[in-house]
Design an enzyme around this catalytic site. Structure first.
Site, PDB file in Angstrom:
ATOM      1  CG  ASP A  11      18.051  42.949  74.870  1.00 35.37           C
ATOM      2  OD1 ASP A  11      18.553  42.386  73.899  1.00 35.37           O
ATOM      3  OD2 ASP A  11      17.833  44.172  74.925  1.00 35.37           O
ATOM      4  CE  LYS A  68      35.852  59.607  65.227  1.00 34.48           C
ATOM      5  NZ  LYS A  68      35.512  60.964  64.838  1.00 34.48           N
ATOM      6  N   GLY A 101      19.659  41.371  69.504  1.00 37.13           N
ATOM      7  CA  GLY A 101      19.599  41.768  68.101  1.00 37.13           C
ATOM      8  C   GLY A 101      20.951  42.131  67.540  1.00 37.13           C
ATOM      9  CG  ASP A 154      16.451  47.457  77.092  1.00 35.18           C
ATOM     10  OD1 ASP A 154      16.268  46.625  76.183  1.00 35.18           O
ATOM     11  OD2 ASP A 154      17.475  48.158  77.173  1.00 35.18           O
TER      12      ASP A 154
END
Length: 1032
Positions: A389, A553, A647, A727
């Protein structure tokens, strides 16, 4: 609720974790429809969800209705993966063919009243079980804790009143109130929300929080979890804002629960749709393979098959002994037949293997790796592919400001940052793109004049707090808190990951809210907070002079319409933002204006955010761990392919992959297209199409659990042996499916730890390299002590079979070795030598060579040839020793051919037999001692084994002293031989031999001849290897 926004999610590249449930024929059709529709609650308006669950988003359920539903549906709990079973761990220790064979031999020994042999074998079996049981039990206790995923309490609305309840008391239809820092207790359809963001990294692998839109209604039934912006999922964390949501799924029906269910059922046989007899037969077959150890790591399978072959050979040898005695099987013949059979079985192998792995496990614990199963320690040494991952594994799981671009063309890069929260970590290097300097590193950690306003903006327009202590500090000017406080080095940070990164960047120049306010004599007058609809934040600071500074911002597309700048400037900003995004960075635009202080800019957001002057762009990303690139490089050198399955978005994943070395920066477009792939593209391929790919993609972005499982399956079809690291909850099914699953211990979910075979206590990808190196060292050492044990077994079989020709007066075979001598050599002498070989240091080139061939395993061609060669040398010299003493120049009062019943006990007629037997025992023992040193290396001479470490005429002394355990095992084996031969009661009664004197010359001659034969053999191997290298 306002106007509903119908969203068609773009880039829906991630298939859902759980598909639609199948209809249950035993349930009413209406319930099926409700359950199916709630599974896709992201496609339903809030009012429809309220109707389906018979609840109200404003008033919640009544207490009575909630109690009824709790009794009907059960508690909101994720069931652990069948917990810790001492019996299951115990069964794991005996589930191998070698242990089964030893149990059979033990039973047979007791059946024929050979209690000494039976007792010794029993001790070996018990030792193996106890050592393995203790190690596995401790590891399981360390990992246990799946229930920690559940939120302990939550706030709900019941009977129009907000109340705190235990999370396990939640029911479908409850209305949950969420605030910053809360762990979502169940799957929720959001009803209301303000500036809401959630951290779903454990489920989706996304490295940044996801903004939520309660009013959105999606049109895609199979939208990826990360794109379901109107849902909040169990075990995710609220990082900003507040919301209310209606519970649509609890317990095992949540997305986390569905993954936990996969772990609980993954071991069940597939295809249970056959007849009852077929299913029963399949279960019996699976159980038998498990007990015999035919399912497991490559070493387990090889050794189990080897044990079955040895057992068959033992039976064959026993039959040969019985046939040689014309099947006149009396007590002595039966014992001798069993001894010949036992001689071929390395009784101590399983114990030595278990102890060596336990020692390796302790070494791994010091290297921050918890090994849950002893067997996988060796298995990880044979890994050919590592699937990792990205978020939190290859990267730090925290954001940093990577690059800043200013309107004047100045560019700042942050280099060498190892602690994202520490302003002193790393350097800021400025480069002037419009006027490139000869030395590009023109200024380090120095604030350029044109950057002052930009840095002020990112510091003031910010609610994060960074402090040099492990106690979190909350800024009293902040109206929005965040999920948690994390510690890096001696610095702590509280806030949104992006805001923390910007604040740390400003602090690198000594700029903070306090210093700016003091220097400008300004105070915060107004804040227009970040909103997920407008995607920007603005603050207004007023000075005592009557001037107001407005700082903004936000996303470029949100700030661009507010800018007072010509089109060419806007075009330049857009082009630069796209360039930064192509590097995998998350881009924010920073703007400012100075106006006269008025109530309008304080109250009216539109007035405050109009006519802004653009200052520059900030590019942020989740940086790789400092040790990751070196670890990936070591893997490549070792012939291990590293794959990133994440992902995250493909641009971010590609940029990180290039930075850590998974992808080469010199790939052409065609190579890059095959090396990187979206999960949607990979999932669209059939298995045949995947198998036709020249190689599997090195980077797969937007992965779902099913994608990761398919990747593992594709690797298995290619004959690869793969490790999966991860994880998150979303990694768990693939961790279970992989040959070796490795979970992160610090930031990993308990579901992932439950599924894994190993756990990294420091979440350090580099620890995997340590695990691989330890696995390779163990594999090499297993080959060494297996070779040593099998040499002993082959020598004994040769000796005992040829020993059938030694006949006494009654034409009965005379044992060259007694049963106790055989067991002593196998279990006492060989065991400690083999254990010493198991503790050998790693070879210098252990990570410079490719993985070993898993199809061949430990029994390589070299090992097989060597064991027969060395075993023949040893067995022949033992026969020589027995023959020379029995039939040599010494004149015996009663020669061997005139002896009677010397297998049973001592008499004056057995003196020659007992002395010959003692000589043979001493010869066998000493040859085994020197063999332990010779097999430290399969081709190098004992007298020049480690030229890179030791040189000179006395290098052999340093070689044998290098492994202190092995040295003292050899010394102890040498010393203990003498009392065994000379102690009066022990020698004749127990071992059936007697004291010797001149026979030591025979022993010495045999040892010298043995060493010479092995050295000649190794010299021939070295010459053969050199010849092959020269021709190739």
């Amino acid at each position: 609720m306002g106007t509903e926004e119908i969203i068609s999610v773009e880039e829906s590249t991630e298939p859902p974790i759980c598909g639609l449930p199948q209809s249950d024929a035993t349930s009413p059709e209406t319930i099926n429809r409700v359950a199916d529709r709630l599974r896709v609650a992201h496609t339903l308006p809030v009012e429809q969800v309220e109707h389906l669950l018979k609840t109200s988003a404003d008033h919640g359920l009544s207490h009575d209705e909630a109690a009824r539903r709790l009794a009907e549906d059960g508690p909101n709990k994720v069931k652990a993966a069948k917990g810790l079973s001492i019996w299951k761990i115990l069964l794991r220790q005996v589930s191998n063919s070698l242990t089964v064979v030893l149990i059979l031999v033990m039973a047979l020994s007791f059946a024929i009243h050979d209690y000494a042999e039976g007792g010794v074998i029993t001790a070996v079996i018990v030792l193996n079980i106890v050592v393995g049981l203790i190690q596995d039990y401790r590891a399981e206790k360390t990992i246990e804790g799946l229930q920690a995923l559940s939120a302990p309490s939550c706030k709900v609305i019941r009977s129009q009143v907000a109340t705190n309840i235990k999370a396990e008391s939640l029911v479908k239809g409850d209305v949950v109130m969420l605030n910053v820092g809360d762990i979502v207790p169940a799957d929720l359809r959001l009803a209301t929300g303000l500036n809401l963001s959630t951290d779903e990294a454990l489920l989706t692998g996304e490295s940044v929080p996801i903004s939520k839109h309660p009013d959105a209604v999606l049109s895609d039934l199979g939208a990826p979890l990360g794109d379901r912006v109107n849902m909040a999922y169990s075990a995710s964390t609220i990082t900003r804002g507040r919301a209310t949501g209606i519970v649509t799924a609890i317990g095992m029906d949540t997305e986390v629960g569905q993954i936990a269910q996969l772990l609980r059922t993954s071991s069940k046989p597939q295809g249970e749709d056959g007849s009852r007899f077929v299913s029963y037969g399949r279960r019996v077959k699976t159980g038998a393979r498990s007990i015999l150890g035919l399912d497991g790591t490559p070493l387990q399978v090889k050794l189990s098959k080897f044990a079955l072959i040895l057992f068959a050979l033992a039976i064959l040898l026993a039959i040969i002994v019985f046939a040689a005695n014309r099947f006149d099987v009396n007590g002595d013949v039966l014992i001798y037949g069993i001894c010949v059979g036992v001689a071929v079985i390395p009784e101590s192998l399983i114990a030595v293997l278990t102890i060596s792995m336990a020692v390796g496990t302790k070494a791994m614990a010091k290297g921050n790796v918890i090994v849950r199963k002893l067997s996988v320690l060796e298995a990880v040494g044979g890994v050919t592919n590592i699937c990792s991952d990205k978020t939190g594994t290859l990267t730090q799981g925290k954001m940093i400001t990577r690059k800043v671009w200013l309107r004047d063309g100045s560019v700042a890069c942050v280099e060498g940052c190892t602690h994202p929260f520490d302003p002193n970590s790393g350097d800021v290097v400025w480069e002037d793109e419009k006027s490139p300097l000869t030395d590009s590193h023109s200024s380090v950690s120095r604030l350029l004049p044109g950057a002052t306003r930009f840095v002020e903006c990112i510091s003031l327009c910010n609610n994060a707090t960074v402090s040099e202590s492990k106690t979190s500090l909350v800024d009293d000017t902040a109206e929005t808190s965040t999920t948690s406080t994390a510690v890096a080095s001696d610095w702590a940070a509280v806030g949104e990951p992006t805001e923390i990164a910007l604040q740390v960047f400003a602090m690198k120049f000594g700029v903070s809210k306090a210093t700016i306010s003091q220097a400008k004599d300004s105070v915060l007058a107004a804040e227009h907070p970040f909103d997920s609809t407008c995607k920007r934040m603005t603050v207004v600071y007023t000075r005592s002079s009557g001037v107001a500074d407005v700082y903004t911002k936000g996303a470029l597309e949100a700030v661009m319409p507010l800018l007072d700048a010509p089109d060419d400037v806007k075009a330049e900003f857009t082009a630069k933002a796209e360039a930064l995004a192509s590097e995998g960075l998350r881009v924010l635009c920073v703007a400012h204006k100075t106006v006269a202080a008025s109530d309008a800019v304080k109250i009216d957001r539109a007035a405050a955010e109009s006519g802004l002057t653009p200052l520059g762009l900030a590019g942020l990303y989740d940086p790789p761990r400092s040790e990751t690139a070196d670890a990936v490089r070591k893997c490549k050198i070792a012939g291990i392919s590293v794959h990133m399955l994440t992902g995250d978005h493909i641009k971010t994943a590609t940029a990180i992959a290039e930075e850590v070395g998974i992808l080469s920066r010199r790939l052409n477009p065609a190579e890059e297209a095959s090396a990187t792939m979206l999960a949607s593209t990979f999932d669209a391929l059939s298995n045949d199409e995947i198998d036709r790919l020249e190689r599997l993609p090195l980077v797969i972005a937007r992965c779902s659990p099913s994608t990761k499982v398919r990747v593992v399956e594709a690797m298995h079809r290619r004959g690869a042996f793969c490790v999966m690291t991860g994880d998150g909850v979303n990694d768990s099914p693939a961790l279970k499916k992989a040959d070796v699953g490795i979970a992160m211990g610090l930031n990993g979910s308990d579901v992932a730890k439950e599924a894994a075979d190993m756990v990294l206590t420091d979440d350090n990808f580099a620890s995997i390299v340590t695990a691989v190196e330890e696995g390779r060292r163990l594999f090499d050492n297993i080959q060494k002590f297996i070779l040593h044990l099998l040499i002993s077994n082959i020598a004994q079989v040769i000796l005992l079979l040829i020993g059938l020709v030694f006949k006494d007066r009654h034409n009965q075979s005379v044992f060259p070795l007694s049963p106790i001598e055989i067991l002593w050599a196998n279990l006492i002498t060989s065991s400690f030598l083999a254990l010493g070989l198991g503790l050998e240091d790693a070879q210098p080139d252990i990570m410079l060579r490719p993985p070993h061939d898993l199809r061949v395993g430990v029994f390589t061609r070299e090992i097989i040839i060597d064991k027969f060669a060395y075993g023949t040398f040893m067995g022949s010299l033992c026969i020589f020793a027995f023959s020379f003493v029995s039939y040599g120049p010494w004149k015996w009062a009663t020669p061997l051919s005139g002896s009677v019943d010397c297998n049973h006990g001592y008499s004056d007629m057995c003196d020659s037999v007992y002395r010959a037997r003692a000589t043979t025992f001493a010869t066998l023992s000493f040859l085994l001692l020197f063999t332990a040193w010779e097999v430290k290396h399969f081709s190098r001479s004992l007298f020049n084994m480690y030229p890179e470490r030791f040189s000179g005429p006395f290098s052999v002394i340093r070689t044998v002293l290098h492994n202190r355990f092995l040295f003292w095992a050899v010394a102890a084996g040498f010393i203990v031989t003498f009392p065994v031969i000379y102690l009066p009661a022990v020698n004749r009664v127990v071992f059936k031999h007697t004291s010797i004197d001149w026979e030591w010359g025979v022993v010495f001659a045999a040892v010298v001849a043995y060493i010479a034969l092995i050295e000649i053999w190794k010299a021939g191997k070295r010459r053969f290897i050199r010849k092959n290298r020269s021709t190739s």
